[in-house]
Design a protein around this motif. Structure first.
Motif, PDB file in Angstrom:
ATOM      1  N   UNK B 315      26.896 -83.513 -28.882  1.00  0.00           N
ATOM      2  CA  UNK B 315      27.015 -81.920 -28.500  1.00  0.00           C
ATOM      3  C   UNK B 315      27.628 -82.248 -26.987  1.00  0.00           C
ATOM      4  N   UNK B 387       0.595 -73.440 -34.824  1.00  0.00           N
ATOM      5  CA  UNK B 387       1.322 -72.855 -35.778  1.00  0.00           C
ATOM      6  C   UNK B 387       1.897 -73.916 -36.675  1.00  0.00           C
ATOM      7  N   UNK B 393       5.802 -77.501 -40.473  1.00  0.00           N
ATOM      8  CA  UNK B 393       5.717 -76.357 -40.847  1.00  0.00           C
ATOM      9  C   UNK B 393       4.605 -76.101 -42.111  1.00  0.00           C
ATOM     10  N   UNK B 399      -1.496 -67.085 -47.826  1.00  0.00           N
ATOM     11  CA  UNK B 399      -0.155 -66.749 -48.463  1.00  0.00           C
ATOM     12  C   UNK B 399      -0.535 -66.091 -49.771  1.00  0.00           C
ATOM     13  N   UNK B 400       0.346 -64.928 -49.958  1.00  0.00           N
ATOM     14  CA  UNK B 400       0.222 -63.972 -51.046  1.00  0.00           C
ATOM     15  C   UNK B 400       1.468 -64.668 -51.874  1.00  0.00           C
ATOM     16  N   UNK B 402       3.642 -63.757 -54.916  1.00  0.00           N
ATOM     17  CA  UNK B 402       3.669 -62.340 -55.547  1.00  0.00           C
ATOM     18  C   UNK B 402       3.629 -62.841 -57.198  1.00  0.00           C
TER      19      UNK B 402
END
Lengths: 293, 433
Positions: B315, B387, B393, B399-400, B402
């Motif tokens: 970079x 976090x 992560x 956690x839902x 669906x």
């Protein structure tokens, strides 16, 4: 010390052999005269071109021509070190920085004709005339009162051109040399102080790490959904569909007006009407309409 | 008899032969290098590489070069006419000029004339190479500006900053060599390495030179001015035909020149390597020096290819940080150390044994002191929320998941009846949306 003496002998012997062994002081060889009459007009042309060129980059290029010619003139006048340093430092570094700034400014920008400093022209005229007087005076002095002795004697004694310059710079002119470097460092530090911006101040750029942490603390750690390219079509205007088949609102770009989006106006209205929240962790879209179930 | 004296009485025909020889050498090396690079990189990537044109594909670059010459020469409307034309020329000429001070072989006799295999020997020879590279970069910068489009301009800006920064590191790495050889003349530097190459004596200088020579020639991983993934082609985006060929040529000739300078400064130039000269005195012949020199240069050219096949592009800010915050400070400290050692050595107050003992004691004290340094405290943020778990992560505890939708078909009921491709059919919409 014998090594040093040996090296000095090396340097002495390595002088350009085109110079006669013991020339009379103040003689100009034919080669030098020819080089002067070629390079002199060239450098003058460069100086005039710099003044009269319309484009700032062209001006800088004309100045580069002048500096290169001067560098070669130094080399012809038995100062090869000075000549190459002139090319490396002036044409290589300083003019390159000039060009750098000019290119950042842009090719089409013209000078502002509004005078912001009062009395600027008068002061410039006075200073210019004064400077010209100084230059003419010192040149006249140099032409009339100073006897030129040539560099041959210096170049062929005590280690040659480079070693003698080094010795003079670090013994006789040490104070001036250090003073110059102090001046340059002051200028550099001053420029840095003026240009420095505090990164942690308000509204300034965050570091990559700060951005990452912020993103993980927010409600969307992942990236926004991409468009539905290649799922059903190859246009970026195609919306992405959530697992339950509804349109992911974030995948629709406000900038891209496309027929696809118009066709999906109902769906979009439906989604926005329910205030679709993109909770990526929950992996749910908006509730499907009852009618379609 | 020094090399400069040897060269001073060269007749004009010999000088012309040398000039043509150097030009031919550089052009042939360029053609060879392009092919070699493609073949080596291909080998590194488990594929055959060019193998169609000529024996084993070795004439591929010649064919490419001929094709390039017959392409249409395009000048963009917004280009600055003269500067656009001048830029490739400016980048090409210094690349060739720089090679004139490189000693490519020892003392030989050509048609009965004693001479050295070198065009000129200046007392400031090393500076000639630096000066040529600093003029050559004008070609790149001006080409970017004169093209009149944004990508080349960005490439030119990068190139200007890059070359200025890395030239400083390069100049500083040469200082160590000059201190040991007592001369800036390239032939004297080669002669000063008769017993021990400077790569052993001045390894940090060598490492810095090699890194900065890659930066100076805009080669991967430092090829930011022409980064094709960001800037299309960088400074030469708008160039075609012979003008582009000139840039190509200049890049490869520059690579050969910096490699040649590297072998001159650090690997003993045309000197016989590994004490082979003691086996057979013929190895020290001037013409054999040419073989050693080319071999050493090819080694550095291989390093160029190797780097390109191995490392990803850096970079831009990392690259500048490497130059200014790593290479330049290390060079400065190293130069001070070298100067100190030489001054002590020359003063004759210490024998070598005493000196090594003192050096060892100083290093030991420094290591002990570094152990005493306290670890840097990690600041604990009282408001910090964990976090992630274990550094990665993880999905949240609440956690839902669906419910599976009853039907997998898209929501199409309210759409108009016209043949809309996107959500309904999977195939039909190719290209017309």
């Amino acid at each position: 010390m014998s090594v040093l003496n040996l090296a000095q002998d090396f340097l002495v012997a390595a002088q350009p052999a085109t110079q006669p062994a013991a020339p009379v002081a103040d003689t100009i060889s034919t080669g030098e005269a020819v080089a002067f009459w070629i390079l002199g007009p060239l450098s003058l042309l460069g100086a005039l071109g710099m003044l009269f060129a319309r484009n700032a980059v062209h001006s800088a290029l004309w100045l580069v021509l002048t500096m290169l010619s001067l560098g070669v003139i130094y080399m012809v006048q038995q100062a090869p070190f000075l000549g190459f340093v002139q090319i490396i430092v002036y044409t290589g570094a300083i003019m390159m920085l000039f060009l750098f700034v000019l290119m950042l400014v842009g090719r089409d920008s013209s000078d502002s004709i509004v005078e912001v400093l009062r009395g600027q022209r008068l002061a410039a005229a006075v200073l210019g005339v004064g400077f010209a007087g100084l230059v003419v005076g010192s040149l006249a002095q140099a032409f009339t009162r100073v006897d030129s002795v040539g560099l041959t004697a210096v170049n062929s004694s005590g280690g040659g051109n480079v070693a003698n310059i080094g010795a003079a710079l670090f013994t006789k002119y040490l104070f001036v040399f250090e003073l110059t470097s102090a001046l340059l460092i002051t200028a550099a530090v001053g420029a840095m102080v003026l240009a420095y911006s505090d990164r942690h101040g308000k509204g300034l750029k965050k570091t990559q790490r700060e951005l990452v942490e912020e993103r993980f603390k927010g409600d969307r750690p992942g990236s926004l959904p991409g468009p539905g390219v290649f799922a059903t079509a190859n246009s970026v205007a195609t919306p992405a569909l959530l697992p339950d088949g509804s349109v992911a609102q974030e995948s629709l770009s406000a900038l891209i007006e496309a027929t696809t989006k118009e066709h999906l106006a109902d769906d979009v209205a439906d989604v926005s009407g329910t205030g679709h929240r993109a909770d990526a962790r929950a992996l749910t879209g908006s509730a499907p309409k009852e009618g379609t179930e | 008899m020094t090399t400069a004296e040897l060269l001073a009485d060269d007749p004009i025909w010999l000088i012309l032969i040398k000039v043509v020889g150097i030009f031919a050498f550089l052009v042939v090396m360029t053609l060879f290098m392009i092919n070699w690079e493609r073949k080596v990189v291909a080998r590194m990537q488990q594929r055959p590489g060019p193998n169609r044109v000529g024996p084993n594909g070795w004439l591929q670059s010649l064919a490419d070069g001929l094709k390039l010459a017959f392409k249409e020469d395009i000048r963009p409307v917004l280009a600055d006419k003269w500067v656009f034309f001048l830029a490739p020329v400016i980048s090409c000429i210094p690349a060739f000029v720089a090679f004139s001070v490189i000693p490519i072989g020892g003392e030989v006799s050509i048609f009965g004339e004693r001479t050295a295999l070198q065009l000129v020997d200046l007392p400031v020879g090393v500076l000639v190479v630096l000066a040529c590279s600093s003029v050559g970069v004008y070609g790149i910068v001006l080409s970017g500006w004169a093209s009149g489009s944004p990508y080349p301009l960005l490439g030119a800006l990068r190139s200007a900053a890059q070359v200025i920064s890395y030239e400083i590191a390069m100049g500083l790495s040469i200082v160590g060599v000059v201190m040991f050889s007592h001369s800036m003349s390239t032939s004297d530097i080669v002669k000063a390495q008769g017993n021990l190459w400077f790569v052993v004596l001045l390894f940090p200088s060598f490492a810095i030179y090699v890194i900065s020579m890659v930066g100076e020639t805009n080669r991967a991983p430092f090829d930011l001015p022409e980064a094709e993934s960001e800037l299309v082609g960088g400074f030469h985006t708008e160039y075609s035909s012979l003008k582009f060929a000139l840039f190509f040529l200049a890049e490869y000739v520059n690579m050969v020149t910096v490699s040649a300078l590297a072998s001159t400064l650090f690997l003993g130039g045309y000197q016989t390597p590994f004490g082979l000269g003691s086996l057979w005195s013929g190895f020290d012949n001037g013409w054999f020096g040419l073989v050693w020199f080319v071999a050493k240069t090819l080694f550095f050219l291989f390093v160029f290819i190797w780097l390109r096949g191995t490392l990803p592009r850096m970079r831009y800010d990392q690259f500048m940080r490497l130059g200014w915050k790593v290479l330049v400070p290390i060079s400065l400290v190293w130069i001070v150390a070298v100067a100190l050692v030489r001054a002590l050595n020359n003063s004759g107050e210490f024998s070598q044994q005493q000196f090594l003992i003192i050096l060892g004691v100083v290093l030991g004290v420094l290591v002990l002191l570094s152990l005493l340094l306290p670890d840097r405290k990690v600041e604990e943020d009282p408001n910090a929320v964990p976090i992630t778990g274990g550094g990665f992560p993880v999905p949240p505890l609440d956690l839902e998941v669906p419910k599976a939708p009853t039907r997998r078909t898209p929501v199409v009921a309210n759409l108009p009846k016209e043949p809309v491709a996107v959500t309904a059919s999977k195939e039909a919409s190719d290209g017309d949306v």
